[in-house]
Design a protein around this motif. Structure first.
Motif, mmCIF file in Angstrom:
data_model
loop_
_atom_site.group_PDB
_atom_site.id
_atom_site.type_symbol
_atom_site.label_atom_id
_atom_site.label_comp_id
_atom_site.label_asym_id
_atom_site.label_seq_id
_atom_site.Cartn_x
_atom_site.Cartn_y
_atom_site.Cartn_z
ATOM 1 N N ASP A 193 0.818 -1.207 0.000
ATOM 2 C CA ASP A 193 0.000 0.000 0.000
ATOM 3 C C ASP A 193 0.852 1.257 0.000
ATOM 4 O O ASP A 193 0.560 2.221 -0.717
ATOM 5 C CB ASP A 193 -0.943 -0.003 1.197
ATOM 6 N N GLN A 232 0.914 4.265 -2.793
ATOM 7 C CA GLN A 232 0.663 5.643 -2.381
ATOM 8 C C GLN A 232 1.823 6.560 -2.759
ATOM 9 O O GLN A 232 1.616 7.694 -3.200
ATOM 10 C CB GLN A 232 0.429 5.699 -0.870
ATOM 11 N N VAL A 280 -13.107 -4.233 4.429
ATOM 12 C CA VAL A 280 -11.694 -3.935 4.143
ATOM 13 C C VAL A 280 -10.885 -5.193 3.869
ATOM 14 O O VAL A 280 -9.763 -5.122 3.379
ATOM 15 C CB VAL A 280 -11.042 -3.141 5.293
ATOM 16 N N PRO A 292 -6.412 -2.865 5.646
ATOM 17 C CA PRO A 292 -6.966 -2.043 4.564
ATOM 18 C C PRO A 292 -5.956 -1.789 3.444
ATOM 19 O O PRO A 292 -4.791 -1.466 3.703
ATOM 20 C CB PRO A 292 -7.328 -0.728 5.275
ATOM 21 N N TRP A 349 -8.427 2.674 1.869
ATOM 22 C CA TRP A 349 -8.107 3.975 2.472
ATOM 23 C C TRP A 349 -8.635 5.123 1.616
ATOM 24 O O TRP A 349 -9.135 6.132 2.145
ATOM 25 C CB TRP A 349 -6.599 4.118 2.677
ATOM 26 N N GLU A 383 -11.193 7.383 3.597
ATOM 27 C CA GLU A 383 -10.747 8.748 3.853
ATOM 28 C C GLU A 383 -11.628 9.752 3.120
ATOM 29 O O GLU A 383 -11.916 10.833 3.643
ATOM 30 C CB GLU A 383 -9.280 8.899 3.426
ATOM 31 N N GLU A 439 -6.086 1.244 13.542
ATOM 32 C CA GLU A 439 -5.755 2.095 12.400
ATOM 33 C C GLU A 439 -7.016 2.786 11.867
ATOM 34 O O GLU A 439 -7.009 3.985 11.570
ATOM 35 C CB GLU A 439 -5.116 1.259 11.295
ATOM 36 N N LEU A 440 -8.096 2.026 11.748
ATOM 37 C CA LEU A 440 -9.332 2.566 11.172
ATOM 38 C C LEU A 440 -9.963 3.636 12.051
ATOM 39 O O LEU A 440 -10.542 4.614 11.562
ATOM 40 C CB LEU A 440 -10.325 1.427 10.930
ATOM 41 N N LEU A 486 -9.523 7.538 11.729
ATOM 42 C CA LEU A 486 -10.242 8.361 10.760
ATOM 43 C C LEU A 486 -11.196 9.315 11.486
ATOM 44 O O LEU A 486 -11.797 8.941 12.505
ATOM 45 C CB LEU A 486 -11.027 7.482 9.791
#
Length: 382
Positions: free
Chosen positions: A213, A217, A306, A310, A315, A319, A344-345, A348
């Motif tokens: 990931d 990114q 997810v 994720p 994401w 997001e 982690e989630l 948000l």
């Protein structure tokens, strides 16, 4: 004209001793106590003893440079003169190594200077130098690696180009920037470090740059796509709006209550939450989506899966929803991995845990509760 020392040196034992002595002197080991390490049989030791003396020959002590010099002095000779006569001038290997070291350091300095010269931030270049990225595994490749990275940097950001196409156009090989290629891995670490705001953050970012990931990114941040059709997120009855593909795909699937995978590629196109979308439930395991689709079909409330940790697609979707003010209800398995994902989630904006009071370690254990909460109020109890 042969001297007594020359005649002595011609025997096998002395030949061994003098060869070992030359090696020592050329490497800067000249002290009187330095041992000349050789293996001599009885005959060879007798030959060496012809100038070192019977006392030495009868002993078990080794030859030393000091003892050898003293014996040759007794023959009006010196160790250095004898070695030069026999094998030519002595090399100064210490000085040569220092020159080689300085030349190699200058070579590396020039290579790292190439990175700075094309505008790569100094803190990223400093990290690369500290971690020895350019010379890793092979210092001879430092300059060519620096030149390749400089060429790449000068062509970034790219205008929505696939990574293989960019690699082929710059280096004549579509796989030259792959995640398992030397230059690809090096480029990703350098990009991650360059995008960070300080040295500490740069080191942390570079350390995770090769995860799937983070890799996508990083390249996406400079306009380069990396197999974004492989990064997916599963959705059910998720109303999206906008002119991009996600809205059309999600709308078509929602008409029949069919789960559908959205890719990172599609989610980079224009989309926004559909009208009236205020809350979305998010799970970890596809079985929740599959069961909701089978039992509730198009009537199930919006749901996102997810599917483990994720992906970049997940994401992008989450997001985007969070930024638009959509409330996200999150649940995962309550084992170690699931709780890591959940932590982690929940970072948000506006995200909260979904049915935190429901019993069960795994989502499958909580499936009746999850399905009940996915049922719209008008259908409850039917």
């Amino acid at each position: 004209m042969s001297t007594a020392a020359d005649r002595w040196a011609a025997f096998p034992g002395p030949t061994k001793v003098l060869a070992a002595a030359r090696e020592l002197l050329e490497n800067g080991k000249t002290g009187p106590g330095v041992t000349v390490r050789v293996t001599l049989d009885a005959a060879e030791r007798d030959q060496v003893g012809r100038i070192l003396g019977m006392a030495w020959e009868a002993s078990t002590v080794p030859v030393t440079l000091g003892r050898l010099r003293k014996a040759l002095h007794g023959l009006d000779d010196t160790l250095e003169d004898l070695l030069v006569r026999l094998g030519g001038p002595l090399d100064d290997r210490v000085a040569k190594r220092e020159l080689d070291r300085k030349a190699a350091q200058d070579h590396l300095n020039n290579a790292y200077a190439v990175l700075t010269s094309v505008g790569i931030p100094e803190h990223a270049v400093a990290l690369a130098r500290t971690r020895r990225w350019l010379e890793y595994t092979n210092p001879d490749l430092a300059e060519s690696r620096a030149q390749a990275l400089a060429l790449l940097w000068q062509h970034l950001p790219a205008a929505d180009r696939p990574l293989p196409e960019l690699a082929n156009s710059l280096f004549g090989n579509p796989h030259h920037l792959d995640r398992d290629a030397d230059l690809g891995r090096l480029a990703a670490r350098l990009l991650a470090a360059a995008h960070a705001t300080d040295p500490g953050a740069a080191a942390a970012a570079a350390g995770t740059a090769l995860s799937a990931d983070a890799w996508r990114q990083l390249w996406a941040s400079v306009g380069v796509s990396c197999d974004e059709v492989s990064a997916t997120v599963l959705v059910l009855n998720l109303p999206l709006a906008g002119s991009g593909a996600p809205a059309a795909i999600a709308a078509a699937a929602a008409e029949t209550g069919e789960p559908v995978w959205l890719t990172a590629r599609s989610l980079r196109r224009a989309w926004e939450p559909g009208p009236g979308l205020h809350t979305v439930r998010v799970c970890e395991n596809p079985v929740v989506v599959e069961t909701a689709a089978a039992r509730l079909g198009p009537h199930a409330l919006p749901l996102i899966c997810v599917y483990g940790r994720p992906s970049i697609a997940a994401w992008l979707l989450l997001e985007g929803l969070a930024a638009a003010g959509v409330r996200l209800l999150m649940t995962c398995d309550r084992d170690t991995a699931g709780q890591q994902f959940l932590t982690e989630l929940l970072r948000l904006p506006g995200a909260v845990e979904w049915l935190a009071a429901a019993d069960g370690v795994y989502e499958e254990s909580r499936l009746p509760d999850l399905l009940a909460d996915l049922t719209p109020a008008p259908l409850a109890g039917t």
